[in-house]
Scaffold this active site. Structure first.
Site, PDB file in Angstrom:
ATOM      1  CE  LYS A  42      -4.240  -2.039   0.178  1.00 21.50           C
ATOM      2  NZ  LYS A  42      -5.259  -1.922  -0.038  1.00 21.50           N
ATOM      3  CE  LYS A  88      -6.091  -8.930  -2.276  1.00 19.84           C
ATOM      4  NZ  LYS A  88      -6.405  -8.220  -1.199  1.00 19.84           N
ATOM      5  CE  LYS A 101     -12.802  -3.842  -1.107  1.00 23.60           C
ATOM      6  NZ  LYS A 101     -12.509  -3.100   0.363  1.00 23.60           N
TER       7      LYS A 101
HETATM    8  P1  ATP Z   1      -7.641  -3.928  -1.536  1.00 23.25           P
HETATM    9  O1  ATP Z   1      -7.873  -4.818  -2.690  1.00 23.25           O
HETATM   10  O2  ATP Z   1      -7.772  -2.679  -1.496  1.00 23.25           O
HETATM   11  O3  ATP Z   1      -6.392  -4.498  -0.986  1.00 23.25           O
HETATM   12  P2  ATP Z   1      -9.212  -6.073  -0.280  1.00 23.25           P
HETATM   13  O4  ATP Z   1     -10.349  -6.394  -1.300  1.00 23.25           O
HETATM   14  O5  ATP Z   1      -8.135  -7.000  -0.314  1.00 23.25           O
HETATM   15  O6  ATP Z   1      -8.786  -4.594  -0.369  1.00 23.25           O
HETATM   16  P3  ATP Z   1     -10.968  -6.165   1.921  1.00 23.25           P
HETATM   17  O7  ATP Z   1     -12.004  -5.965   1.092  1.00 23.25           O
HETATM   18  O8  ATP Z   1     -10.896  -5.482   3.109  1.00 23.25           O
HETATM   19  O9  ATP Z   1      -9.542  -5.945   1.053  1.00 23.25           O
HETATM   20  O10 ATP Z   1     -10.869  -7.860   2.102  1.00 23.25           O
HETATM   21  C1  ATP Z   1     -11.836  -8.139   2.700  1.00 23.25           C
HETATM   22  C2  ATP Z   1     -11.636  -9.622   2.821  1.00 23.25           C
HETATM   23  O11 ATP Z   1     -11.939 -10.502   1.777  1.00 23.25           O
HETATM   24  C3  ATP Z   1     -10.406 -10.118   3.529  1.00 23.25           C
HETATM   25  O12 ATP Z   1     -10.657 -11.065   4.494  1.00 23.25           O
HETATM   26  C4  ATP Z   1      -9.506 -10.543   2.482  1.00 23.25           C
HETATM   27  O13 ATP Z   1      -8.699 -11.439   2.884  1.00 23.25           O
HETATM   28  C5  ATP Z   1     -10.549 -11.204   1.642  1.00 23.25           C
HETATM   29  N1  ATP Z   1     -10.243 -11.130   0.302  1.00 23.25           N
HETATM   30  C6  ATP Z   1      -9.887 -10.021  -0.483  1.00 23.25           C
HETATM   31  N2  ATP Z   1      -9.718  -9.938  -1.693  1.00 23.25           N
HETATM   32  C7  ATP Z   1      -9.486 -11.390  -1.947  1.00 23.25           C
HETATM   33  C8  ATP Z   1      -9.286 -12.341  -2.660  1.00 23.25           C
HETATM   34  N3  ATP Z   1      -8.796 -11.811  -4.152  1.00 23.25           N
HETATM   35  N4  ATP Z   1      -9.368 -13.569  -2.872  1.00 23.25           N
HETATM   36  C9  ATP Z   1      -9.583 -14.134  -1.439  1.00 23.25           C
HETATM   37  N5  ATP Z   1      -9.890 -13.454  -0.542  1.00 23.25           N
HETATM   38  C10 ATP Z   1      -9.760 -12.177  -0.733  1.00 23.25           C
END
Ligand code: ATP
Ligand code: LTN
Length: 333
Positions: free
Chosen positions: A117, A199, A202
């Protein structure tokens, strides 16, 4: 006399920093849903975490409410679990200050998410971004959570939380329950449809499917999903990351195993396969999208859920915070 069964406690949260995605659904919410029957579950909308990067106030307000509607539409039942907004329970930030005094600078510097980040937001590397995992530890420890259902990317933060708790308990006696990360066997790391080595996130709209996306958008995103130059639908994350990611998504969305999915598409081209994955996700999300829209037209109901949630959460959190104050030697108020 009847034995009182002490149910294990579960805590987790998601930032209202964007739309809920297929990744957060597969990695976290799906599991949250399954856990509510058996455990005392507390699920949070972590708005204080979201402001570690700049947010637009009107958008943040709207996203918090939409996220709550989506939690409920995904099956989280406000009668069975506590649903609340982090900033409504001031104990989170109070405990975070205290825990920050038991966390090493070096530990926080090693956090992968902080390193990523701070690259993405190089012009705004704040103290909040750095101490983010301390606030997360506070979220978890306030409720004495036994387990924390998250995607694979959050494992390091839960482990740090455990280290902080262990250190604190080592000095002051048993204050905090040590939490375990609960990471799903399948779907813990859904990859971007654009670039299956990253990954799904968003911050990458075309590589990312949102819970509230319209069917035609979901269809388009899957049609364009990056695969490889072969034609066989086979699970092999190293050699075929794109196809393997689609198989994982298909398997979790349809309830079939990866082997069954491989057999189903053997001999078919990628075109038919991608269409089927898109259709499975469209059908998975359709009731969630429709129910979210219905709930969003009933703001009074959503307000009632988060108000009651905050009250119940506060009742638990204050007990832990008082205990911490006592242990530290603070004069009682
Ligand atoms: P950013 O993309 O900004 O890093 P994020 O989508 O990872 O944000 P959150 O929305 O806070 O962050 O994540 C919410 C939950 O979803 C957390 O438990 C995270 O581990 C899970 N998560 C997020 N993205 C994934 C993914 N691509 N695959 C599996 N689990 C995910
Ligand atoms: N950092 C998490 C969100 C989060 C969280 C928590 C998850 C904040 N506090 C407590 C589990 C438990 C993320 O997904 N980005």
């Amino acid at each position: 006399m009847e034995d009182t069964v002490v149910r294990k406690k579960i805590f987790s949260g998601i930032q209202p920093s964007g739309e809920l995605t297929l990744g957060s659904y597969m990695g976290a919410i799906r599991n949250w849903n399954a856990l509510q029957a058996e455990y005392d579950c507390i699920y949070c909308i972590v708005d204080l975490h979201a402001i570690t990067v700049r947010q637009d106030p009107a958008q943040l307000r709207r996203r918090c409410l939409t996220q709550l509607a989506q939690y409920v539409a995904c099956g989280l039942d406000p009668e069975k679990c506590i649903l609340f907004v982090q900033s409504h329970v001031p104990e989170h930030t109070e405990l975070a200050w205290i825990l920050g005094c038991y966390t090493q600078f070096g530990e926080l510097s090693r956090m992968t998410q902080f390193k990523q980040k701070s690259q993405q937001h190089a012009d705004n590397i704040t103290a909040g971004l750095f101490t983010y995992p301390v606030l997360m530890a506070s979220d978890i420890l306030l409720y004495q959570a036994d387990a924390v259902p998250v995607g694979a990317d959050q494992k390091q933060h839960v482990e740090l939380c455990r280290d902080i708790a262990q250190r604190f308990n080592g000095i002051y006696g048993d204050v905090f329950t040590l939490p375990e990360p609960l990471i799903p066997k399948v779907g813990a790391r859904i990859m971007s449809l654009n670039n299956p080595l990253n990954k799904m996130s968003k911050s990458d709209p075309e590589g990312c499917v949102n819970l509230l996306d319209k069917p035609e958008d979901i269809r388009r995103k899957f049609k364009r999903a990056v695969t490889d130059s072969e034609t066989s639908v086979r699970f092999d994350p190293d050699a075929k990351p794109g196809v393997s990611n689609l198989l994982t998504i298909y398997s979790t969305a349809s309830g079939k195993s990866v082997e069954e999915a491989e057999a189903e598409f053997s001999g078919q081209g990628y075109g038919a396969f991608k269409t089927a994955v898109g259709d499975a996700v469209i059908e998975l999300f359709r009731p969630i999208r429709e129910e979210s829209e219905r709930l969003l037209s009933d703001k009074a109901y959503l307000e009632q859920i988060y108000r009651q949630g905050a009250e119940r959460a506060h009742g638990i959190a204050i007990r832990t915070l008082r205990k911490v104050h006592r242990k530290l030697g603070f004069l009682s108020r």
